[in-house]
Design a protein around this motif. Sequence first.
Motif, PDB file in Angstrom:
ATOM      1  N   ASP A  65      11.044  51.051  33.057  1.00  0.00           N
ATOM      2  CA  ASP A  65      10.409  49.735  33.094  1.00  0.00           C
ATOM      3  C   ASP A  65      11.430  48.629  32.886  1.00  0.00           C
ATOM      4  O   ASP A  65      11.433  47.622  33.602  1.00  0.00           O
ATOM      5  N   GLU A  66      12.283  48.804  31.886  1.00  0.00           N
ATOM      6  CA  GLU A  66      13.247  47.758  31.536  1.00  0.00           C
ATOM      7  C   GLU A  66      14.252  47.526  32.664  1.00  0.00           C
ATOM      8  O   GLU A  66      14.638  46.385  32.922  1.00  0.00           O
ATOM      9  N   ASP A 109      16.795  49.621  49.747  1.00  0.00           N
ATOM     10  CA  ASP A 109      16.792  50.178  48.395  1.00  0.00           C
ATOM     11  C   ASP A 109      15.425  49.925  47.784  1.00  0.00           C
ATOM     12  O   ASP A 109      14.923  48.790  47.827  1.00  0.00           O
ATOM     13  N   ILE A 110      14.857  50.969  47.213  1.00  0.00           N
ATOM     14  CA  ILE A 110      13.538  50.883  46.604  1.00  0.00           C
ATOM     15  C   ILE A 110      13.651  51.356  45.160  1.00  0.00           C
ATOM     16  O   ILE A 110      13.971  52.519  44.901  1.00  0.00           O
ATOM     17  N   PHE A 111      13.415  50.439  44.234  1.00  0.00           N
ATOM     18  CA  PHE A 111      13.476  50.741  42.802  1.00  0.00           C
ATOM     19  C   PHE A 111      12.069  51.066  42.323  1.00  0.00           C
ATOM     20  O   PHE A 111      11.139  50.288  42.544  1.00  0.00           O
ATOM     21  N   ILE A 112      11.926  52.198  41.639  1.00  0.00           N
ATOM     22  CA  ILE A 112      10.618  52.639  41.144  1.00  0.00           C
ATOM     23  C   ILE A 112      10.699  52.876  39.646  1.00  0.00           C
ATOM     24  O   ILE A 112      11.535  53.651  39.175  1.00  0.00           O
ATOM     25  N   SER A 113       9.798  52.218  38.914  1.00  0.00           N
ATOM     26  CA  SER A 113       9.680  52.472  37.483  1.00  0.00           C
ATOM     27  C   SER A 113       8.831  53.721  37.285  1.00  0.00           C
ATOM     28  O   SER A 113       7.619  53.697  37.516  1.00  0.00           O
ATOM     29  N   VAL A 114       9.466  54.781  36.869  1.00  0.00           N
ATOM     30  CA  VAL A 114       8.753  56.037  36.622  1.00  0.00           C
ATOM     31  C   VAL A 114       7.735  55.840  35.504  1.00  0.00           C
ATOM     32  O   VAL A 114       6.615  56.370  35.570  1.00  0.00           O
TER      33      VAL A 114
END
Length: 137
Positions: free
Chosen positions: A44-45, A78-83
């Motif tokens: 998340d951060e 680029d795809i950022f995913i918060s697990v």
Amino acid sequence: MIRFFNEDIDYKLPQKQITREWLKRQAEHEGYAVGDLNYIFCSDEYVLQVNRDYLQHDYYTDIITFDQREEESKIEGDIFISVERVIDNAKQLNLPVEQEMRRVLAHGLLHLCGYGDKTDEEVQRMRTKEDEWLENW
């Protein structure tokens, strides 16, 4: 080439090769070839900091997508995913984490295919496409 990376967490995407093939097949169905596409799994951060630094948004989100294409018909980005967001969303929706992760993976790629999610109409269209893609898993 679709690649999966971890930034500041330890996450192992199940069925990586099947997922790559599924995403590529869905992009092709939308009329796009897949070039260099990077999925970055993070906390998340980390996503919050990306949101602040690049989009000037100060809130948590499950996904941020950056379009890096040089050719209109070839997806690159680029795809950022918060697990952590995906896990929390899956719990709230009473869904398996793997299913919610597939939805988020699809969501990012759909953005790169030109689908938005700013208006109610766009959100509905995005959800419909996500559901279609998930049916083809």
